[in-house]
Design an enzyme around this catalytic site. Structure first.
Site, PDB file in Angstrom:
ATOM      1  CB  THR A   1     -36.875  15.199  59.595  1.00  0.00           C
ATOM      2  OG1 THR A   1     -37.493  14.285  60.503  1.00  0.00           O
ATOM      3  CG2 THR A   1     -35.981  16.152  60.348  1.00  0.00           C
TER       4      THR A   1
ATOM      5  CD  GLN B   1     -47.856   9.746  62.042  1.00  0.00           C
ATOM      6  OE1 GLN B   1     -48.562   8.787  61.703  1.00  0.00           O
ATOM      7  NE2 GLN B   1     -46.632   9.586  62.502  1.00  0.00           N
TER       8      GLN B   1
ATOM      9  CB  CYS C   1     -37.781   8.528  78.274  1.00  0.00           C
ATOM     10  SG  CYS C   1     -38.253   8.766  79.981  1.00  0.00           S
TER      11      CYS C   1
HETATM   12  N1  PLP Z   1     -43.934  14.711  61.169  1.00  0.00           N
HETATM   13  C1  PLP Z   1     -44.656  13.815  61.860  1.00  0.00           C
HETATM   14  C2  PLP Z   1     -46.036  14.184  62.311  1.00  0.00           C
HETATM   15  C3  PLP Z   1     -44.134  12.564  62.168  1.00  0.00           C
HETATM   16  O1  PLP Z   1     -44.858  11.692  62.871  1.00  0.00           O
HETATM   17  C4  PLP Z   1     -42.818  12.257  61.722  1.00  0.00           C
HETATM   18  C5  PLP Z   1     -42.200  10.957  62.067  1.00  0.00           C
HETATM   19  O2  PLP Z   1     -42.387  10.412  63.132  1.00  0.00           O
HETATM   20  C6  PLP Z   1     -42.118  13.225  61.006  1.00  0.00           C
HETATM   21  C7  PLP Z   1     -42.700  14.432  60.739  1.00  0.00           C
HETATM   22  C8  PLP Z   1     -40.713  12.965  60.519  1.00  0.00           C
HETATM   23  O3  PLP Z   1     -40.708  12.162  59.369  1.00  0.00           O
HETATM   24  P1  PLP Z   1     -39.383  11.340  58.968  1.00  0.00           P
HETATM   25  O4  PLP Z   1     -39.257  10.222  59.962  1.00  0.00           O
HETATM   26  O5  PLP Z   1     -39.668  10.865  57.568  1.00  0.00           O
HETATM   27  O6  PLP Z   1     -38.246  12.292  59.016  1.00  0.00           O
END
Ligand code: PLP
Length: 369
Positions: free
Chosen positions: A70, A172, A317
């Site tokens: 994130t 991913q 949701c």
């Molecule tokens: N980007 C993708 C494609 C994700 O699947 C996720 C997490 O689910 C994130 C970013 C965010 O990563 P983090 O949980 O390390 O903040």
């Protein structure tokens, strides 16, 4: 429990935990301290940086640690020049879509790049985008819901030929398919530790040397002055170890996951009214998202939970107020169909026996519905 939700998060690998523990128990020094106790810790961070650079084919100097995918995604978008227009694909994770909407609110023109029915960004969408000369384009490498893998190398080639900066969210993809920052040709790439059997709360942003990164956090000058704050040492060490293992075991993991996926898809074929989303598209070896006609995904998730099986549904949701997945909507899937979505994402611990058990339980539940 049969855990089939590895795209949400993975359990920590025992070898990763072993690598981390000394940095929680013994080596508690601050990596910025100049004495030996600090230097040992600094050196462990350097090792982790090297391990992560190796798994994604980048130079260690091109990589800074963050608090997760994130933060890496937010940091990538923050490189946008003032008032510059930018673009993201229609299937991005909320850690891109939310900061993108925020930037839009601050006056940056935002273009959403359409995908086709297979969840792929089209040539036409890129044709339309290039004349707009966006300051940044963000397109994820592999989608967390459908597992669809974009041809980022090709898209980046086209955008870079017009001097457009490209970011990809490879959270991913890491550890599931071969990943080369160099070959993809992107300027910025986001990674996360907890999707590859590392600890939560750790990630990284990989960047080309010419990229002007604008720090979100300013302070003590850590991470080349681009991400201030005393490093989360044990997590970084764990991320590094997880990256080293992912690199060493990639081929084996990839093959095993693909076998489980194929086995699952074969079994799912016997359930009436079931359709795999983006079923014929190049996808992550561990991911299958499907819907069963007339069967609500969230209801099915709860029934599977009562049988001790953890899966994910397509509609987040709580965060979307019950709205169906924007990813599936972008692929032209109707709201009614999108609400049937269930995502299975395999991981290292899953076995063939678990796949059979899942198919059997699912068949019974669907017959009861
Ligand atoms: N980007 C993708 C494609 C994700 O699947 C996720 C997490 O689910 C994130 C970013 C965010 O990563 P983090 O949980 O390390 O903040």
């Amino acid at each position: 429990m049969i855990y089939l939700d590895h795209n949400a998060t993975t359990p920590i690998d025992g070898r990763v935990l072993d690598a981390m523990l000394p940095f929680l128990k013994m080596f508690y020094g601050n990596p910025s301290s100049l004495y030996r106790h600090g230097r040992i810790v600094r050196s462990a961070i350097d090792t982790a940086r090297g391990q992560l650079a190796a798994v994604c084919d980048a130079d260690a100097s091109q990589l800074i640690f963050t608090s997760g995918g994130t933060e890496a995604n937010n940091l990538a978008l923050a490189t946008l020049a003032p008032q510059s227009p930018f673009a993201i694909s229609a299937i991005e994770h909320p850690s891109i879509t939310e900061p993108a909407q925020h930037l839009k609110g601050m006056g940056h023109a935002l273009t959403i790049i359409d995908v086709d029915a297979d969840g792929l960004v089209t040539e036409e969408a890129i044709d339309k985008l290039i004349p707009q000369q966006p300051g940044l384009v963000s397109i994820m490498l592999a989608n967390n819901e459908t597992g669809v893998i974009q041809n980022i190398e090709h898209i980046t080639g086209r955008l870079k030929a017009s001097n457009i900066t490209v970011h990809t969210d490879a959270v991913q993809a890491l550890g599931k398919i071969p990943l080369s920052f160099r070959r993809l040709g992107v300027d910025l790439m986001s990674l996360s530790s907890h999707k590859i059997y590392g600890p939560k709360g750790c990630g990284a942003l990989v960047f080309s040397k010419s990229m002007p990164i604008k720090p979100l956090l300013r302070g003590g000058g850590q991470e080349q002055g681009l991400r201030a704050g005393t490093e989360n040492v044990a997590a970084i060490v764990g991320f590094g170890k997880a990256a080293e293992l992912a690199r060493a075991e990639l081929a084996e993991r990839n093959g095993r996951l693909l076998r489980l996926r194929q086995m699952l898809e074969q079994g799912l074929g016997s359930i009436p009214g079931l359709a795999v989303f983006a079923g014929h598209t190049n996808r992550l070896p561990n991911t299958v998202q499907f819907g069963i006609h007339g069967v609500d995904g969230e209801m099915l998730l709860m029934k599977l939970d009562r049988k001790g099986i953890a899966v994910s549904s397509g509609s987040a949701c709580a965060s979307s107020g019950g709205k169906p997945s924007p990813v599936l909507s972008a692929m032209g899937i109707t709201d009614e169909q999108a609400k049937t979505a269930i995502r299975i994402s395999f991981g290292e611990m899953n076995t063939e026996a678990e796949v059979f058990e899942f198919i059997n339980i699912l068949s019974v539940l669907v017959n009861q519905a």
